[in-house]
Design a protein around this motif. Structure first.
Motif, mmCIF file in Angstrom:
data_model
loop_
_atom_site.group_PDB
_atom_site.id
_atom_site.type_symbol
_atom_site.label_atom_id
_atom_site.label_comp_id
_atom_site.label_asym_id
_atom_site.label_seq_id
_atom_site.Cartn_x
_atom_site.Cartn_y
_atom_site.Cartn_z
ATOM 1 N N GLU A 9 -0.094 -0.981 -4.531
ATOM 2 C CA GLU A 9 0.660 -2.172 -4.931
ATOM 3 C C GLU A 9 1.036 -2.134 -6.401
ATOM 4 O O GLU A 9 2.176 -2.446 -6.776
ATOM 5 C CB GLU A 9 -0.144 -3.433 -4.618
ATOM 6 N N GLU A 14 5.513 1.722 -1.101
ATOM 7 C CA GLU A 14 5.613 1.041 0.190
ATOM 8 C C GLU A 14 5.257 2.016 1.291
ATOM 9 O O GLU A 14 5.686 3.177 1.264
ATOM 10 C CB GLU A 14 7.040 0.501 0.401
ATOM 11 N N ASP A 45 -0.377 -3.628 3.124
ATOM 12 C CA ASP A 45 0.858 -4.261 3.572
ATOM 13 C C ASP A 45 1.564 -3.284 4.509
ATOM 14 O O ASP A 45 2.216 -2.327 4.071
ATOM 15 C CB ASP A 45 1.756 -4.598 2.383
ATOM 16 N N ASN A 48 6.263 -3.499 7.009
ATOM 17 C CA ASN A 48 7.562 -2.827 7.124
ATOM 18 C C ASN A 48 7.456 -1.406 7.671
ATOM 19 O O ASN A 48 8.396 -0.619 7.529
ATOM 20 C CB ASN A 48 8.246 -2.793 5.751
#
Length: 285
Positions: A9, A14, A45, A48
Motif C-alpha cells: 500500500e 496493486e 486489497d 480488483n
C-alpha cells in the motif's frame, strides 16, 4: 501479512492476480483453506484482481467440501492434474489416485460450477510410449478442460522416480519417442480448440525440451503469462516461496527466496519480511 500489506500500500502497488499453489494446497482441510482465504482477503486489497487460481492438484486431495470452500470464495480457476490417464503408470510413479478418481473429481468440480479448469500431463513417464500418451489425451478430450499444460519429464530430487532411478532409468522415454508424444499432444490440443499461449523450460528435463500451456480462447492464465514473460513483480509468501521483483527499466530481476525448512522459516520470518519490504520499496522507485 500485515507487514507485506503495508509495504504494498505504501508503495502504491496493486495486486492483479492471486495464485495459491506450488505444492498441493488442497492438502489443507476445508476449514484451514477457508481460514487462509479469509485471511488473505482481510489483509490485502484484492477487490480488483482479474484472476484467482488455486492448484487443486492431486485428485487424492480433492473432495466436495474443499471444492465448495473454493467456490464460496469465488476462485475463478483451478487445476486438477492427472499427469497421466494410465493406471499402471500412476502406480509406478507413486500417485495415490486412479484414472477413475480423476474423472470423478473433474465432474464434481463441473457440478459445483467451476468453468475454468486446467489439467497437467507429463510426457516421458516411466514405461510410457506414444500410444499410452494418446490414450491419456483421448480421456482428457472427453472431459474438455479449458486449459492443458503439457510437461516433458523433469526429474525432481524428492520424487519417487528419482529415488528409484536405478531401476527405472533404462525404461525412461527415449528422445525420438518423446518427439512423437509432443506431436500427439499438439494435435490433441488443436482438436480440443486449445491454443498454445506460454512455454517454459525447467532443470533436469528430458532432451532439454519444453513445457507448453494450451488454452481455449479467453481462458489463458494471466498469472502464467506474466510470470513466464517475467514482466511483472511476483510477491510470494510462505516457506520455500520465491518472490521476483521485475525492474523493466533496468532489464533485470531480483529474487528473494524464503527458506524451505518450516522451523527455520518461523524462526527467521522477520528477516524475510524485511528483505521483501526493502525490495518492494526499491521496486516502486
Amino acid at each position: 501479512f500485515d507487514e507485506l500489506k503495508k509495504a504494498i500500500e505504501d508503495n502504491n502497488k496493486e495486486i492483479e492476480t492471486l495464485y495459491i499453489g506450488g505444492g498441493t494446497p488442497t492438502t489443507l482441510s476445508p476449514e484451514e483453506m477457508d481460514t487462509l482465504i479469509k485471511g488473505l482477503f482481510k489483509e490485502f486489497d484484492l477487490s480488483n484482481i482479474k484472476e484467482f487460481t488455486v492448484e487443486a492438484g492431486r485428485p487424492d486431495t480433492i473432495n466436495r467440501e474443499i471444492l465448495e470452500v473454493l467456490k464460496k470464495h469465488c476462485v475463478s480457476r483451478i487445476s486438477i492434474n492427472p499427469q497421466t490417464m494410465n493406471d499402471s503408470t500412476l502406480e509406478k510413479i507413486g500417485r495415490k489416485h486412479s484414472v477413475e478418481d480423476i474423472k470423478t473429481c473433474f465432474k464434481m468440480a463441473r457440478e459445483l460450477g467451476f468453468d475454468n479448469i486446467n489439467m497437467d500431463i507429463i510426457l516421458g513417464l516411466v514405461d510410457e510410449d506414444a500410444e499410452m500418451v494418446k490414450n491419456t489425451l483421448e480421456e482428457i478430450k472427453k472431459l474438455s478442460p479449458e486449459s492443458l499444460t503439457v510437461h516433458t519429464l523433469a526429474i525432481k530430487r524428492a520424487s519417487k522416480l528419482n529415488m528409484d532411478m536405478d531401476s527405472y532409468k533404462e525404461n525412461l522415454t527415449q528422445y525420438k519417442e518423446m518427439i512423437k508424444m509432443i506431436d500427439i499432444s499438439m494435435e490433441a490440443a488443436k482438436e480440443m480448440n486449445l491454443n498454445p499461449y506460454y512455454m517454459y523450460r525447467q532443470k533436469m528435463m528430458l532432451g532439454n525440451l519444453e513445457n507448453v500451456g494450451y488454452a481455449k480462447e479467453g481462458y489463458e492464465c494471466i498469472y502464467n503469462m506474466q510470470m513466464m514473460e517475467e514482466k511483472q513483480t511476483n510477491i510470494a509468501i510462505g516457506a520455500g516461496a520465491v518472490s521476483k521483483f521485475v525492474y523493466l527499466d533496468e532489464n533485470r530481476i531480483e529474487r528473494v527466496d524464503d527458506v524451505k525448512n518450516l522451523e527455520i522459516y518461523l524462526d527467521r520470518v522477520e528477516d524475510m519480511i524485511e528483505k521483501k519490504k526493502r525490495e518492494v520499496e526499491k521496486n516502486a522507485n
